[in-house]
Motif scaffolding. Structure first.
Motif, PDB file in Angstrom:
ATOM      1  N   ILE A  84       0.823  -1.261   0.089  1.00  0.00           N
ATOM      2  CA  ILE A  84      -0.036  -0.050  -0.223  1.00  0.00           C
ATOM      3  C   ILE A  84       0.763   1.058  -0.072  1.00  0.00           C
ATOM      4  CG2 ILE A  84      -1.328   1.336   1.667  1.00  0.00           C
ATOM      5  CD1 ILE A  84      -2.891  -1.503   2.187  1.00  0.00           C
ATOM      6  N   LEU A  88       0.942   3.418  -3.363  1.00  0.00           N
ATOM      7  CA  LEU A  88       0.435   4.816  -3.373  1.00  0.00           C
ATOM      8  C   LEU A  88       1.463   5.894  -3.701  1.00  0.00           C
ATOM      9  CD1 LEU A  88      -1.996   5.004  -0.195  1.00  0.00           C
ATOM     10  CD2 LEU A  88      -2.664   4.991  -2.489  1.00  0.00           C
ATOM     11  N   THR A 119      -4.402  13.120  -0.700  1.00  0.00           N
ATOM     12  CA  THR A 119      -5.374  11.790  -0.909  1.00  0.00           C
ATOM     13  C   THR A 119      -4.705  10.461  -0.440  1.00  0.00           C
ATOM     14  OG1 THR A 119      -6.715  13.133  -2.446  1.00  0.00           O
ATOM     15  CG2 THR A 119      -7.164  11.000  -2.145  1.00  0.00           C
ATOM     16  N   PHE A 123      -5.514   8.063   2.699  1.00  0.00           N
ATOM     17  CA  PHE A 123      -6.300   6.685   2.460  1.00  0.00           C
ATOM     18  C   PHE A 123      -4.840   5.594   2.764  1.00  0.00           C
ATOM     19  CE2 PHE A 123      -9.396   8.857   0.059  1.00  0.00           C
ATOM     20  CZ  PHE A 123     -10.522   8.072   0.543  1.00  0.00           C
ATOM     21  N   ALA A 126      -5.241   5.605   6.632  1.00  0.00           N
ATOM     22  CA  ALA A 126      -6.507   4.812   7.111  1.00  0.00           C
ATOM     23  C   ALA A 126      -6.117   3.320   6.939  1.00  0.00           C
ATOM     24  CB  ALA A 126      -7.423   5.330   5.941  1.00  0.00           C
ATOM     25  N   ALA A 127      -5.510   2.982   5.513  1.00  0.00           N
ATOM     26  CA  ALA A 127      -5.340   1.678   5.165  1.00  0.00           C
ATOM     27  C   ALA A 127      -4.531   0.775   6.416  1.00  0.00           C
ATOM     28  CB  ALA A 127      -4.991   1.254   3.969  1.00  0.00           C
ATOM     29  N   ALA A 130      -6.396   0.406   9.368  1.00  0.00           N
ATOM     30  CA  ALA A 130      -7.169  -0.819   9.606  1.00  0.00           C
ATOM     31  C   ALA A 130      -6.343  -2.047   9.590  1.00  0.00           C
ATOM     32  CB  ALA A 130      -7.810  -0.616   8.175  1.00  0.00           C
ATOM     33  N   ILE A 131      -5.339  -2.270   9.004  1.00  0.00           N
ATOM     34  CA  ILE A 131      -4.344  -3.486   8.831  1.00  0.00           C
ATOM     35  C   ILE A 131      -3.758  -3.703  10.501  1.00  0.00           C
ATOM     36  CG2 ILE A 131      -2.318  -4.416   8.179  1.00  0.00           C
ATOM     37  CD1 ILE A 131      -2.487  -2.947   5.605  1.00  0.00           C
ATOM     38  N   ARG A 133      -5.318  -2.591  13.361  1.00  0.00           N
ATOM     39  CA  ARG A 133      -6.557  -2.854  13.992  1.00  0.00           C
ATOM     40  C   ARG A 133      -6.830  -4.447  13.712  1.00  0.00           C
ATOM     41  NH1 ARG A 133     -12.095   0.464  14.575  1.00  0.00           N
ATOM     42  NH2 ARG A 133     -12.725  -1.032  16.141  1.00  0.00           N
ATOM     43  N   ILE A 134      -6.787  -4.881  12.529  1.00  0.00           N
ATOM     44  CA  ILE A 134      -7.016  -6.318  12.292  1.00  0.00           C
ATOM     45  C   ILE A 134      -6.088  -7.250  13.151  1.00  0.00           C
ATOM     46  CG2 ILE A 134      -7.281  -8.037  10.612  1.00  0.00           C
ATOM     47  CD1 ILE A 134      -8.203  -5.661   8.575  1.00  0.00           C
TER      48      ILE A 134
END
Lengths: 138, 130
Positions: A84, A88, A119, A123, A126-127, A130-131, A133-134
Motif C-alpha cells: 500500500i 500509493l 489523498t 488513504f 487509513a489502510a 485498518a491493517i 487494527r485487524i
C-alpha cells in the motif's frame, strides 16, 4: 542504441551536472529524483502486486473470517503495508506526471498535485490503521 | 534565471497532426490504466477499512463488490492491473536500455497485449470455476 546499459553512476553524474545548468531548452528542477523514485517503486511493486493479486484470486469466495485472519497474520501485515505505501507513492508520482503534462496553468497544476498527495497520504494511513487494527485487535 | 517560455504542452499535436500507432496508443493506455489503478487503490483502502470495521460495513462493501457495477469495476481493474504490470516491465526494460529498436518495441507491444488478455482470462476462469 547501446546494447549494454550505461553505468548508472555515470548517468547520474552527467544528469546532475548538465541538466541543472540548462537554460531555455528545459528545466530539471526536482524531476530527476522523482523519475528515479518512480522506477524504484515500480521495481519494488512487481513482486508485491503479484503476491497480492495471487492471494486475492485464491481467496475469491472466502468468507469474512478467513479474509480477516489472512489480513491479520504477521507476514501479510508487513507485505500488505509495503504494497500500500509503495503503491500509493508510485501512483502519486505517476498522477503528478500526468497533471504536469496536461494541466495548463501553474495554480491548478499545484493545487491538483497537492490534492493527489494529500489523498494518497490520507488513504494510505487509513489502510495502515485498518491493517494494524485487524492484526492487533481492538 | 531566464524567464520561462510559453511552450506548447503535450497534447497540442493530437487532434490534427498526429497519426496513432500501436506504440503511442499503448503508451497512452499505460497512463490511463495507471489513473484507473490509482482510483482503484482508494477502493482497496476502503475494503481494508471495512474488513477492520466488520459487521454491516463489510456486508455493504461486499454487496457492492458482487453487484453488477462492482463486478464490472473489478473486471476493468483486473485488465488495467495486468496491462500496467506487463507494460511497466516493458518500460523498465527500455529505461535500462533494452528493446528500444522499432521492431522489438512493436513485438513487445503485441506481447504485452497477449499477456494481458491471457492473465485476465485465467484469473476470471479461476474465480468462476474454482
Amino acid at each position: 542504441m547501446p546494447k549494454r546499459p550505461i553505468s548508472a553512476n555515470a548517468t547520474a553524474l552527467r544528469d546532475e551536472t548538465m541538466l541543472r545548468h540548462v537554460r531555455q531548452l528545459g528545466s530539471a528542477r526536482d524531476g530527476l529524483s522523482e523519475w528515479r523514485l518512480q522506477r524504484l517503486t515500480a521495481v519494488a511493486l512487481i513482486p508485491l502486486v503479484v503476491w497480492f493479486a495471487v492471494s486475492l484470486i485464491m481467496m475469491s469466495g472466502a468468507d469474512y473470517l478467513i479474509v480477516r485472519a489472512w489480513v491479520g497474520s504477521p507476514v501479510v501485515m508487513v507485505l500488505l503495508t509495503l504494497t500500500i505505501v509503495i503503491g500509493l507513492h508510485h501512483g502519486q508520482l505517476g498522477l503528478q506526471v500526468v497533471i504536469e503534462d496536461y494541466v495548463h496553468g501553474d495554480g491548478w497544476k499545484l493545487a491538483l498535485i497537492v490534492l493527489v498527495r494529500f489523498t494518497a497520504v490520507f488513504f494510505g494511513l487509513a489502510a495502515i490503521v485498518a491493517i494494524l487494527r485487524i492484526g492487533f485487535g481492538g | 534565471m531566464a524567464r520561462p517560455l510559453n511552450r506548447p504542452l503535450s497534447p497540442f499535436m493530437f487532434p490534427v497532426w498526429y497519426r496513432f500507432q500501436i506504440t503511442s496508443s499503448l503508451s497512452i493506455l499505460h497512463r490511463l490504466t495507471g489513473i484507473g489503478l490509482a482510483v482503484g487503490s482508494i477502493l482497496l483502502a476502503w475494503w481494508l477499512i471495512s474488513v477492520a470495521a466488520g459487521g454491516e460495513w463489510f456486508e455493504a462493501t461486499h454487496a457492492f463488490l458482487v453487484s453488477p457495477i462492482g463486478m464490472t469495476l473489478l473486471f476493468l481493474w483486473s485488465v488495467a492491473f495486468f496491462y500496467h504490470l506487463c507494460n511497466g516491465i516493458r518500460h523498465l526494460a527500455w529505461d535500462a536500455g533494452y528493446g528500444f529498436e522499432l521492431r522489438s518495441a512493436y513485438r513487445s507491444g503485441y506481447a504485452v497485449l497477449a499477456m494481458t488478455a491471457l492473465l485476465t482470462v485465467l484469473t476470471w476462469l479461476y474465480v468462476f470455476l474454482a
